[in-house]
Design an enzyme around this catalytic site. Sequence first.
Site, PDB file in Angstrom:
ATOM      1  N   LYS A  13       1.698 -20.831  -3.457  1.00 53.10           N
ATOM      2  CA  LYS A  13       0.657 -21.127  -2.464  1.00 53.10           C
ATOM      3  C   LYS A  13      -0.671 -20.457  -2.855  1.00 53.10           C
ATOM      4  O   LYS A  13      -1.722 -21.071  -2.812  1.00 53.10           O
ATOM      5  CB  LYS A  13       1.083 -20.626  -1.061  1.00 53.10           C
ATOM      6  CG  LYS A  13       2.385 -21.220  -0.553  1.00 53.10           C
ATOM      7  CD  LYS A  13       2.672 -20.811   0.894  1.00 53.10           C
ATOM      8  CE  LYS A  13       2.957 -19.338   1.088  1.00 53.10           C
ATOM      9  NZ  LYS A  13       4.196 -18.844   0.405  1.00 53.10           N
ATOM     10  N   ARG A  88       3.425 -18.351   9.820  1.00 57.26           N
ATOM     11  CA  ARG A  88       4.731 -18.070   9.221  1.00 57.26           C
ATOM     12  C   ARG A  88       5.820 -18.032  10.282  1.00 57.26           C
ATOM     13  O   ARG A  88       6.990 -17.828   9.930  1.00 57.26           O
ATOM     14  CB  ARG A  88       4.679 -16.711   8.541  1.00 57.26           C
ATOM     15  CG  ARG A  88       4.753 -16.721   7.025  1.00 57.26           C
ATOM     16  CD  ARG A  88       4.579 -15.307   6.575  1.00 57.26           C
ATOM     17  NE  ARG A  88       4.989 -14.999   5.258  1.00 57.26           N
ATOM     18  CZ  ARG A  88       4.156 -14.841   4.221  1.00 57.26           C
ATOM     19  NH1 ARG A  88       2.873 -15.045   4.362  1.00 57.26           N
ATOM     20  NH2 ARG A  88       4.617 -14.466   3.052  1.00 57.26           N
ATOM     21  N   ARG A 127       5.957 -11.640 -11.677  1.00 51.08           N
ATOM     22  CA  ARG A 127       4.520 -11.672 -11.349  1.00 51.08           C
ATOM     23  C   ARG A 127       3.894 -10.288 -11.516  1.00 51.08           C
ATOM     24  O   ARG A 127       4.507  -9.278 -11.169  1.00 51.08           O
ATOM     25  CB  ARG A 127       4.380 -12.150  -9.900  1.00 51.08           C
ATOM     26  CG  ARG A 127       2.949 -12.162  -9.406  1.00 51.08           C
ATOM     27  CD  ARG A 127       2.793 -13.046  -8.235  1.00 51.08           C
ATOM     28  NE  ARG A 127       3.373 -12.530  -6.991  1.00 51.08           N
ATOM     29  CZ  ARG A 127       3.267 -13.138  -5.820  1.00 51.08           C
ATOM     30  NH1 ARG A 127       2.649 -14.297  -5.739  1.00 51.08           N
ATOM     31  NH2 ARG A 127       3.823 -12.621  -4.748  1.00 51.08           N
ATOM     32  N   ARG A 160       4.026  -5.794  -7.559  1.00 45.03           N
ATOM     33  CA  ARG A 160       3.924  -5.466  -6.125  1.00 45.03           C
ATOM     34  C   ARG A 160       5.260  -4.963  -5.608  1.00 45.03           C
ATOM     35  O   ARG A 160       6.307  -5.474  -6.000  1.00 45.03           O
ATOM     36  CB  ARG A 160       3.521  -6.719  -5.339  1.00 45.03           C
ATOM     37  CG  ARG A 160       2.040  -6.929  -5.271  1.00 45.03           C
ATOM     38  CD  ARG A 160       1.661  -8.316  -4.803  1.00 45.03           C
ATOM     39  NE  ARG A 160       2.444  -8.864  -3.705  1.00 45.03           N
ATOM     40  CZ  ARG A 160       2.209 -10.060  -3.158  1.00 45.03           C
ATOM     41  NH1 ARG A 160       1.222 -10.805  -3.589  1.00 45.03           N
ATOM     42  NH2 ARG A 160       2.952 -10.508  -2.180  1.00 45.03           N
ATOM     43  N   ARG A 171      12.841 -11.277   1.582  1.00 49.11           N
ATOM     44  CA  ARG A 171      11.746 -12.169   2.006  1.00 49.11           C
ATOM     45  C   ARG A 171      12.227 -13.611   2.094  1.00 49.11           C
ATOM     46  O   ARG A 171      11.828 -14.356   2.980  1.00 49.11           O
ATOM     47  CB  ARG A 171      10.575 -12.062   1.028  1.00 49.11           C
ATOM     48  CG  ARG A 171       9.834 -10.740   1.155  1.00 49.11           C
ATOM     49  CD  ARG A 171       8.908 -10.498  -0.015  1.00 49.11           C
ATOM     50  NE  ARG A 171       7.779 -11.409  -0.058  1.00 49.11           N
ATOM     51  CZ  ARG A 171       7.019 -11.597  -1.146  1.00 49.11           C
ATOM     52  NH1 ARG A 171       7.281 -10.963  -2.262  1.00 49.11           N
ATOM     53  NH2 ARG A 171       6.000 -12.425  -1.087  1.00 49.11           N
TER      54      ARG A 171
HETATM   55  P1  AMP Z   1       2.186 -12.944   0.988  1.00 48.98           P
HETATM   56  O1  AMP Z   1       1.233 -12.415  -0.019  1.00 48.98           O
HETATM   57  O2  AMP Z   1       1.665 -14.172   1.683  1.00 48.98           O
HETATM   58  O3  AMP Z   1       3.568 -13.161   0.440  1.00 48.98           O
HETATM   59  O4  AMP Z   1       2.314 -11.830   2.141  1.00 48.98           O
HETATM   60  C1  AMP Z   1       2.723 -10.505   1.833  1.00 48.98           C
HETATM   61  C2  AMP Z   1       3.306  -9.854   3.072  1.00 48.98           C
HETATM   62  O5  AMP Z   1       2.314  -9.795   4.114  1.00 48.98           O
HETATM   63  C3  AMP Z   1       4.486 -10.569   3.712  1.00 48.98           C
HETATM   64  O6  AMP Z   1       5.698 -10.265   3.069  1.00 48.98           O
HETATM   65  C4  AMP Z   1       4.414 -10.033   5.129  1.00 48.98           C
HETATM   66  O7  AMP Z   1       4.877  -8.707   5.198  1.00 48.98           O
HETATM   67  C5  AMP Z   1       2.914  -9.993   5.384  1.00 48.98           C
HETATM   68  N1  AMP Z   1       2.421 -11.291   5.927  1.00 48.98           N
HETATM   69  C6  AMP Z   1       1.592 -12.178   5.306  1.00 48.98           C
HETATM   70  N2  AMP Z   1       1.336 -13.226   6.098  1.00 48.98           N
HETATM   71  C7  AMP Z   1       2.020 -13.021   7.243  1.00 48.98           C
HETATM   72  C8  AMP Z   1       2.168 -13.761   8.445  1.00 48.98           C
HETATM   73  N3  AMP Z   1       1.564 -14.948   8.630  1.00 48.98           N
HETATM   74  N4  AMP Z   1       2.958 -13.226   9.422  1.00 48.98           N
HETATM   75  C9  AMP Z   1       3.562 -12.040   9.269  1.00 48.98           C
HETATM   76  N5  AMP Z   1       3.476 -11.293   8.159  1.00 48.98           N
HETATM   77  C10 AMP Z   1       2.714 -11.768   7.144  1.00 48.98           C
END
Ligand code: AMP
Length: 218
Positions: A13, A88, A127, A160, A171
């Site tokens: 994404k 989400r 990554r 990360r 996740r």
């Molecule tokens: P991402 O980079 O989009 O994978 O997001 C990294 C982390 O941020 C996720 O594993 C969650 O802990 C938090 N996070 C990101 N977007 C959301 C969301 N819409 N709702 C809740 N937690 C989020």
Amino acid sequence: MRLVLLGPPGAGKGTQAKVLSHNLNLVHLSTGDMFREAVKKNDKLGLMLAEYMRKGQLVPDEMVNQIVLNRLEDKSIQNSFILDGYPRTKPQAITLGEFLKSHNMPLELVIYMETSEEIIIKRLTGRRVCKDCAAIFHINNMPPKKNGICDNCNGNLILRDDDKKETVLKRIEIYKQQTAELIEYYKRQGLLHTVPGDFQAKELYNILCDLFKKQGLL
Ligand code: AMP
């Protein structure tokens, strides 16, 4: 164009959102990036967010909604945005829908990037992200010129915390429990389009552009 990119972690994404926002002049709103920026401040909010992220857990809906809707109020958004990693959960999707409706800018498209678990694990655990400019690399698919060093800014590349295998599996589980139901939710609204997230980034980008043309959005 008002878009949501939906899909499991590792679907690509962020990669697609970065290219699309640059080429099509859309504002890229990534909750993950917003939270990582907030974490850098090392204040109370940052520490709290870091804890959720480190464990691979979702940040509570009210917190996420407040941060995102605040950003969407910003005039610089100008009705053209890609949401990456938000919504989400169903409560987030409902809040977003109501907000956009009341601001006369409903979503036009939700892209579901359908991706196999095997690919997700390979992508995420391989990554590497630049500590300074957040550029993304991959040890096999997109290695940097110099091992461990960002091509753009010479910053250090890191794995990360939430891309460690144990957290990735968590996740994926949380995605299945809390996010996957949004596929049906947006399908019912006639907004959902499924694309193959397993494809290479370039191929997928071309598929997305064709889709936008078909939808009269390009
Ligand atoms: P991402 O980079 O989009 O994978 O997001 C990294 C982390 O941020 C996720 O594993 C969650 O802990 C938090 N996070 C990101 N977007 C959301 C969301 N819409 N709702 C809740 N937690 C989020």
